[in-house]
Design a protein around this motif. Structure first.
Motif, short mmCIF file in Angstrom:
data_model
loop_
_atom_site.label_atom_id
_atom_site.label_comp_id
_atom_site.label_asym_id
_atom_site.label_seq_id
_atom_site.Cartn_x
_atom_site.Cartn_y
_atom_site.Cartn_z
N LEU A 1 2.85 4.17 -12.02
CA LEU A 1 3.09 4.13 -10.38
C LEU A 1 4.53 4.45 -10.28
O LEU A 1 4.93 4.93 -9.25
N GLU A 2 5.37 4.30 -11.35
CA GLU A 2 6.78 4.92 -10.96
C GLU A 2 6.99 6.13 -10.79
O GLU A 2 7.76 6.68 -10.20
N LEU A 3 5.91 7.11 -11.64
CA LEU A 3 6.01 8.63 -11.45
C LEU A 3 5.45 8.81 -9.91
O LEU A 3 6.17 9.77 -9.41
N LEU A 4 4.84 8.10 -9.51
CA LEU A 4 4.35 8.31 -7.90
C LEU A 4 5.19 8.02 -7.02
O LEU A 4 5.62 8.79 -6.00
N ALA B 1 8.99 10.22 -3.35
CA ALA B 1 9.26 9.25 -2.05
C ALA B 1 8.67 9.55 -0.86
O ALA B 1 8.30 8.96 0.01
N SER B 2 8.91 11.10 -0.66
CA SER B 2 8.53 11.50 0.78
C SER B 2 6.94 11.25 0.96
O SER B 2 6.43 11.20 2.02
N GLN B 3 5.96 10.96 -0.02
CA GLN B 3 4.62 10.89 0.16
C GLN B 3 4.32 9.54 -0.15
O GLN B 3 3.32 9.12 0.59
N PHE B 4 4.79 8.67 -0.85
CA PHE B 4 4.33 7.36 -1.15
C PHE B 4 5.17 6.37 -1.04
O PHE B 4 5.13 5.16 -1.62
N ALA B 5 6.53 6.44 -0.22
CA ALA B 5 7.61 5.50 0.10
C ALA B 5 7.03 4.51 0.85
O ALA B 5 7.50 3.14 0.76
N LYS B 6 6.18 4.78 1.76
CA LYS B 6 5.61 3.95 2.63
C LYS B 6 4.07 3.84 2.80
O LYS B 6 3.51 4.83 2.28
N THR B 7 3.45 3.15 3.63
CA THR B 7 1.87 2.95 3.90
C THR B 7 1.79 4.41 5.06
O THR B 7 2.95 4.85 5.49
N ALA B 8 0.72 4.56 4.97
CA ALA B 8 0.50 5.84 6.23
C ALA B 8 1.00 5.31 7.59
O ALA B 8 1.41 6.21 8.25
N GLN B 9 0.70 4.17 8.07
CA GLN B 9 1.15 3.51 9.35
C GLN B 9 2.86 3.79 9.31
O GLN B 9 3.25 4.21 10.45
N GLY B 10 3.41 3.51 8.07
CA GLY B 10 4.91 3.47 8.14
C GLY B 10 5.28 5.07 8.22
O GLY B 10 6.34 5.22 8.97
N PHE B 11 4.55 5.88 7.92
CA PHE B 11 4.88 7.35 8.01
C PHE B 11 4.47 7.67 9.33
O PHE B 11 4.82 9.01 9.79
N GLY B 12 3.66 7.16 10.13
CA GLY B 12 3.25 7.51 11.30
C GLY B 12 2.11 8.51 11.24
O GLY B 12 2.15 9.50 12.12
N MET C 1 -7.73 3.93 2.45
CA MET C 1 -6.89 2.84 2.49
C MET C 1 -5.55 3.34 3.04
O MET C 1 -5.36 4.23 2.51
N ASN C 2 -4.93 2.20 3.92
CA ASN C 2 -3.59 2.71 4.37
C ASN C 2 -2.28 2.81 3.48
O ASN C 2 -1.41 3.28 3.64
N ASP C 3 -2.76 2.00 2.33
CA ASP C 3 -1.51 1.78 1.20
C ASP C 3 -2.20 2.67 0.06
O ASP C 3 -2.87 2.34 -0.38
N TYR C 4 -1.05 3.73 0.19
CA TYR C 4 -1.61 4.93 -1.00
C TYR C 4 -1.65 4.37 -2.39
O TYR C 4 -2.69 4.64 -3.17
N LEU C 5 -0.64 3.87 -2.70
CA LEU C 5 -0.64 3.25 -4.30
C LEU C 5 -1.67 2.16 -4.49
O LEU C 5 -2.22 1.96 -5.37
N PHE C 6 -1.87 1.33 -3.47
CA PHE C 6 -2.85 0.22 -3.55
C PHE C 6 -4.12 1.02 -3.83
O PHE C 6 -5.07 0.62 -4.41
N GLY C 7 -4.58 1.94 -2.91
CA GLY C 7 -5.85 2.67 -2.96
C GLY C 7 -5.96 3.38 -4.33
O GLY C 7 -7.15 3.40 -5.11
#
Length: 249
Positions: free
Chosen positions: A181-184, A188-199, A205-211
């Motif tokens: 998960l640290e690697l992902l 940061a440009s891809q996984f620092a936020k949820t999809a909603q946070g990125f707009g 699932m809207n939380d990429y790392l949870f998915g």
């Protein structure tokens, strides 16, 4: 010293045990990042080859993704990370691209090649898997204008991203999952936020790392562990004996 002998010395100095291919700068981390970390811990050499810079993605610039990819390669312990500069959202299984893939394999001479599974909802992932499969014949051609000597890896394995098929093997990555998960998070440009946070519109699932963790928990459950990464082989893998299976040692 003959030219052929010079080539042999050159390739032996630059060879790696395993070559990992991805369509985009975070695919290897997503599908096989835990496996890469286990290779690092075991002292097995590997390199990463990204086909595109991910420049068409909704999040992040190509320059940001270049920096993230290099940082993640260092975190994985890769000997090198190379980008082939193919067009994002435009990877195709063509003869010229097969030759380019084969040239990379002939140069680094891996024993094992890892790549995305050739059936995936993202066309770049699917095309990358097809490219790796179809490049195999070009790796061994002797009547080739490639500057590198012919090379035939012992095996090809394909990691699952979006689509599911019953895997041939699952790697237990439970002990290093937090590091995956640290690697992902380096991307940061891809996984620092949820999809909603990125707009952007969520896919799945809207939380990429949870998915991701939900998927890897499922793969782990197939072999009775907490987290796993799944791989498919297009052909049966060769064993000299049933005794070669790792759980018998």
């Amino acid at each position: 010293m003959t030219e052929d002998k010079q080539k042999q010395l050159h390739t032996s100095e630059e060879s790696v045990d395993i070559l990992l291919f991805g369509a985009h700068p975070d695919d290897v981390e997503w599908g096989a990042g835990g496996t890469a970390l286990t290779l690092k811990a075991a002292g097995i050499s590997f390199g990463v080859v990204d086909l595109t810079r991910g420049e068409m993605g909704s999040r992040g610039t190509a320059e940001e993704r270049d920096k993230e990819a290099e940082a993640a390669a260092a975190g994985m312990g890769a000997r090198f990370r190379q980008n082939l500069g193919m067009p994002d959202c435009g990877v195709v299984d063509s003869v010229e691209n097969r030759k380019q893939i084969a040239s990379v394999i002939r140069k680094w001479r891996p024993k094992l090649v890892l790549a995305p599974y050739w059936e995936d909802r993202h066309p770049d992932h699917a095309a990358t898997g097809q490219l790796i499969r179809n490049a195999a014949v070009y790796c061994a051609l002797r009547k080739s204008d490639d500057p590198n000597l012919p090379h035939k890896p012992s095996a090809y394995l394909y990691y699952l991203l979006h689509n599911f098929t019953h895997p041939g093997l699952v790697v237990d990555i439970s002990g290093i999952y937090a590091r995956k998960l640290e690697l992902l998070r380096i991307h940061a440009s891809q996984f620092a936020k949820t999809a909603q946070g990125f707009g952007v519109l969520p896919l799945g699932m809207n939380d990429y790392l949870f998915g991701l963790e939900s998927r890897d928990r499922f793969f782990g459950s197939l072999i009775g562990v907490h987290h796993g990464e799944a791989f498919v082989s297009a052909v049966p893998l060769k064993l000299g004996s049933i005794g070669d299976l790792p759980f018998l040692h």
